[in-house]
Scaffold this motif. Structure first.
Motif, short mmCIF file in Angstrom:
data_model
loop_
_atom_site.label_atom_id
_atom_site.label_comp_id
_atom_site.label_asym_id
_atom_site.label_seq_id
_atom_site.Cartn_x
_atom_site.Cartn_y
_atom_site.Cartn_z
N ARG A 53 10.72 0.24 8.87
CA ARG A 53 10.75 1.55 8.21
C ARG A 53 9.36 2.17 8.26
NH1 ARG A 53 14.38 1.06 2.90
NH2 ARG A 53 13.60 3.18 2.60
N HIS A 54 9.36 3.48 8.24
CA HIS A 54 8.11 4.24 8.21
C HIS A 54 7.65 4.32 6.76
CE1 HIS A 54 9.00 5.21 12.32
NE2 HIS A 54 10.17 5.70 11.96
N VAL A 55 6.45 3.83 6.50
CA VAL A 55 5.94 3.77 5.14
C VAL A 55 4.54 4.38 5.05
CG1 VAL A 55 7.31 1.74 4.50
CG2 VAL A 55 5.00 1.44 5.44
N GLN A 56 4.19 4.75 3.84
CA GLN A 56 2.85 5.23 3.53
C GLN A 56 2.44 4.56 2.23
OE1 GLN A 56 1.63 9.48 3.90
NE2 GLN A 56 1.76 9.42 1.68
N PHE A 57 1.22 4.01 2.20
CA PHE A 57 0.75 3.31 1.00
C PHE A 57 -0.77 3.28 0.98
CE2 PHE A 57 1.10 0.22 4.34
CZ PHE A 57 0.04 -0.66 4.15
N VAL A 58 -1.32 2.81 -0.13
CA VAL A 58 -2.76 2.71 -0.32
C VAL A 58 -3.13 1.24 -0.47
CG1 VAL A 58 -4.67 3.25 -1.90
CG2 VAL A 58 -2.91 4.96 -1.44
N GLY A 59 -4.26 0.86 0.15
CA GLY A 59 -4.76 -0.50 0.01
C GLY A 59 -6.22 -0.57 0.42
N PHE A 60 -6.81 -1.73 0.27
CA PHE A 60 -8.22 -1.96 0.59
C PHE A 60 -8.31 -2.45 2.04
CE2 PHE A 60 -12.19 -4.36 0.70
CZ PHE A 60 -13.05 -3.45 0.12
N LEU A 61 -8.98 -1.69 2.89
CA LEU A 61 -9.02 -1.97 4.33
C LEU A 61 -10.18 -2.87 4.72
CD1 LEU A 61 -7.88 -1.30 7.19
CD2 LEU A 61 -9.52 0.60 7.24
N ASN A 62 -9.88 -3.84 5.54
CA ASN A 62 -10.90 -4.68 6.17
C ASN A 62 -10.68 -4.63 7.67
OD1 ASN A 62 -12.99 -6.76 6.34
ND2 ASN A 62 -11.31 -8.05 7.04
N ILE A 63 -11.74 -4.28 8.40
CA ILE A 63 -11.69 -4.26 9.86
C ILE A 63 -12.65 -5.32 10.36
CG2 ILE A 63 -12.13 -2.91 11.95
CD1 ILE A 63 -9.73 -1.87 10.45
N GLU A 64 -12.13 -6.32 11.04
CA GLU A 64 -12.95 -7.35 11.65
C GLU A 64 -12.14 -8.02 12.76
OE1 GLU A 64 -13.16 -11.37 9.53
OE2 GLU A 64 -12.77 -9.99 7.88
N HIS A 65 -12.82 -8.66 13.66
CA HIS A 65 -12.15 -9.32 14.79
C HIS A 65 -11.06 -10.26 14.28
CE1 HIS A 65 -11.60 -10.99 18.74
NE2 HIS A 65 -11.82 -12.20 18.28
N GLU A 66 -9.83 -10.01 14.72
CA GLU A 66 -8.64 -10.80 14.39
C GLU A 66 -8.36 -10.85 12.89
OE1 GLU A 66 -9.27 -14.57 16.34
OE2 GLU A 66 -8.82 -13.72 18.30
N GLY A 67 -8.90 -9.90 12.14
CA GLY A 67 -8.67 -9.89 10.70
C GLY A 67 -8.43 -8.49 10.14
N ASN A 68 -8.02 -7.56 10.99
CA ASN A 68 -7.74 -6.21 10.51
C ASN A 68 -6.57 -6.27 9.54
OD1 ASN A 68 -9.65 -5.41 12.35
ND2 ASN A 68 -8.21 -4.37 13.71
N ALA A 69 -6.80 -5.86 8.30
CA ALA A 69 -5.74 -5.94 7.29
C ALA A 69 -6.00 -4.97 6.16
CB ALA A 69 -5.64 -7.36 6.75
N VAL A 70 -4.92 -4.63 5.48
CA VAL A 70 -4.98 -3.83 4.27
C VAL A 70 -4.58 -4.75 3.13
CG1 VAL A 70 -4.12 -1.79 3.08
CG2 VAL A 70 -4.35 -1.76 5.56
N TYR A 71 -5.50 -4.96 2.20
CA TYR A 71 -5.28 -5.85 1.06
C TYR A 71 -4.79 -5.05 -0.14
CZ TYR A 71 -7.67 -9.65 3.48
OH TYR A 71 -8.00 -10.64 4.36
N ALA A 72 -4.08 -5.72 -1.02
CA ALA A 72 -3.61 -5.05 -2.23
C ALA A 72 -4.78 -4.57 -3.08
CB ALA A 72 -2.72 -5.99 -3.04
N SER A 73 -5.89 -5.31 -3.06
CA SER A 73 -7.07 -4.91 -3.83
C SER A 73 -8.32 -5.51 -3.21
CB SER A 73 -6.94 -5.40 -5.28
OG SER A 73 -7.08 -6.81 -5.33
N LYS A 74 -9.46 -4.99 -3.62
CA LYS A 74 -10.75 -5.54 -3.17
C LYS A 74 -10.89 -6.98 -3.64
CE LYS A 74 -15.75 -4.73 -3.17
NZ LYS A 74 -16.05 -6.14 -3.08
N LEU A 75 -10.41 -7.27 -4.82
CA LEU A 75 -10.49 -8.64 -5.34
C LEU A 75 -9.72 -9.61 -4.44
CD1 LEU A 75 -11.48 -10.56 -7.54
CD2 LEU A 75 -9.43 -9.98 -8.84
N ASP A 76 -8.55 -9.21 -3.97
CA ASP A 76 -7.78 -10.05 -3.04
C ASP A 76 -8.55 -10.28 -1.75
OD1 ASP A 76 -5.57 -10.42 -4.72
OD2 ASP A 76 -4.60 -8.61 -4.01
N PHE A 77 -9.23 -9.25 -1.27
CA PHE A 77 -10.06 -9.39 -0.07
C PHE A 77 -11.22 -10.35 -0.35
CE2 PHE A 77 -14.01 -7.96 2.01
CZ PHE A 77 -13.72 -8.38 3.30
N ASP A 78 -11.94 -10.14 -1.46
CA ASP A 78 -13.08 -10.99 -1.80
C ASP A 78 -12.68 -12.45 -1.94
OD1 ASP A 78 -14.81 -8.82 -1.81
OD2 ASP A 78 -14.73 -8.55 -3.99
#
Length: 148
Positions: A53-78
């Protein structure tokens, strides 16, 4: 609700509505697609419901080699809680300047794709929109500047 909050909400909506479409969003094939505006938590808790499905949402973005992801929060990323993140299929150039920021993202959700080594809880492909999500302080500053 206080008048101040209502004004902020209305101005925020006007700003969003008045934003010109970027050229990448003007592709005729995407104009007729409808998008579900959802919480990232809805995608994480019920991925099968949103598969393909086509979705739109907000999250905390991390761009890195083989780790591009949108996390639910900065704390989850940390804390490297990758199960609270969705892999994102974008080039590092497209995400340039947006890594380590909250973003608004629009694309196609794939429940059966989990990114590098299956670390993530789904994937976003065919990204049509990726932009900074302004926080409350940024919106209030814009509001003050525009009212001068």
């Amino acid at each position: 609700m206080h008048i101040k909050h209502i004004k902020l909400l209305l101005i925020s909506l006007l700003v969003l509505i008045s934003q010109p479409l970027k050229s990448s969003e003007l592709d005729v094939s995407t104009l007729n697609q409808s998008f579900d505006s959802v919480s990232i938590y809805a995608l994480l808790s019920n991925p099968a419901k949103y598969h393909n499905r086509h979705v739109q949402f907000v999250g905390f973005l991390n761009i890195e080699h083989e780790g591009n992801a949108v996390y639910a929060s900065k704390l989850d990323f940390d804390q490297m809680i990758t199960k609270n993140a969705i892999w994102i299929d974008v080039t590092s150039k497209r995400g340039e300047g947006l890594s380590d920021e909250y973003v608004l993202i629009k694309g196609t959700f794939k429940a059966d794709e989990q990114g590098h080594f299956g670390l993530f809880s789904g994937a976003i492909e065919d990204v049509l929109r990726l932009e900074l999500h302004k926080n409350r302080k940024q919106l209030e500053a814009e509001l003050k500047a525009s009212s001068k």
